[in-house]
Design an enzyme around this catalytic site. Structure first.
Site, short mmCIF file in Angstrom:
data_model
loop_
_atom_site.label_atom_id
_atom_site.label_comp_id
_atom_site.label_asym_id
_atom_site.label_seq_id
_atom_site.Cartn_x
_atom_site.Cartn_y
_atom_site.Cartn_z
N GLU A 193 -9.60 -11.05 -7.42
CA GLU A 193 -8.67 -9.94 -7.23
C GLU A 193 -7.47 -10.05 -8.17
OE1 GLU A 193 -9.82 -9.06 -2.55
OE2 GLU A 193 -7.77 -9.67 -3.04
N LYS A 216 0.82 -1.22 0.00
CA LYS A 216 0.00 0.00 0.00
C LYS A 216 0.85 1.28 0.00
CE LYS A 216 -3.94 -2.24 2.29
NZ LYS A 216 -4.99 -2.06 3.32
N HIS A 235 -2.24 -5.50 1.69
CA HIS A 235 -3.54 -6.17 1.56
C HIS A 235 -3.27 -7.59 1.07
CE1 HIS A 235 -7.60 -7.23 0.23
NE2 HIS A 235 -7.02 -7.71 -0.85
N ASN A 247 -2.15 0.30 6.67
CA ASN A 247 -1.60 -0.92 7.26
C ASN A 247 -0.68 -1.70 6.31
OD1 ASN A 247 -3.61 -1.89 5.63
ND2 ASN A 247 -4.60 -3.15 7.18
N TYR A 295 -12.42 -2.36 -3.72
CA TYR A 295 -12.88 -2.52 -2.33
C TYR A 295 -14.40 -2.41 -2.20
CZ TYR A 295 -8.24 -2.42 -0.05
OH TYR A 295 -6.98 -2.73 0.42
#
Ligand code: CMP
Length: 139
Positions: A127, A10, A116, A113, A50
């Site tokens: 995905e 990320k 993913h 965070n 998402y």
């Protein structure tokens, strides 16, 4: 069984130049990076990715964050890759993540965070197909 899972490094992690350190954690755990590219998502692309979280209060913030700077999208392959990747990432909230996990070491908050990872075989397939064509996957 040998599985593939979709991983995203990320913006909080790419910004801090942590791509190599995170990839080392995956490789040390026996996961093989069989596809990888650095891209910048639009907020709309992040929103589509998402969309299962569309009703959550943090959805807007999440989409904006994921589009704020480049991400590295990758396909990890290995025995039990989906669960193994989740183990290496640690809990979503870094405050709850076990010592030595990526999120314990690198994540800044529950939102920012660092990584993913797909949560199940069906979502992994969806995905992976969202970001990669079959031609880009070289086992
Ligand atoms: P990820 O595994 O990418 O899946 C959904 C993401 O939503 C999650 O990691 C977090 O980055 C984010 N998220 C989950 N809970 C919260 C929260 N309470 N506040 C902000 N972001 C969150």
């Amino acid at each position: 069984a040998v599985e593939r899972t979709l991983s995203i490094i990320k913006p909080d992690a790419t910004r801090r130049n942590l791509t190599g350190k995170i990839n080392a954690k995956f490789e040390e755990a026996g996961l093989r990076i069989v596809a990888q590219k650095r891209i910048q998502l639009t907020p709309a692309q992040a929103g589509e990715f998402y969309k299962v979280h569309a009703e959550r209060p943090f959805y807007g913030e999440l989409c904006e964050f994921m589009a704020s700077e480049p991400v590295v999208v990758q396909v990890l392959e290995g025995e039990g890759a989906i669960a193994k990747n989740r183990e290496v990432m640690g809990a979503t909230n870094p405050a709850d993540a076990a010592a030595g996990t990526i999120r314990a070491e690198f994540a800044e908050s529950v939102g920012e965070n660092s990584v993913h990872g797909s949560d199940a075989p069906e979502t992994a397939a969806e995905e992976i197909a969202y970001f990669f064509s079959g031609l880009e996957l070289v086992g």
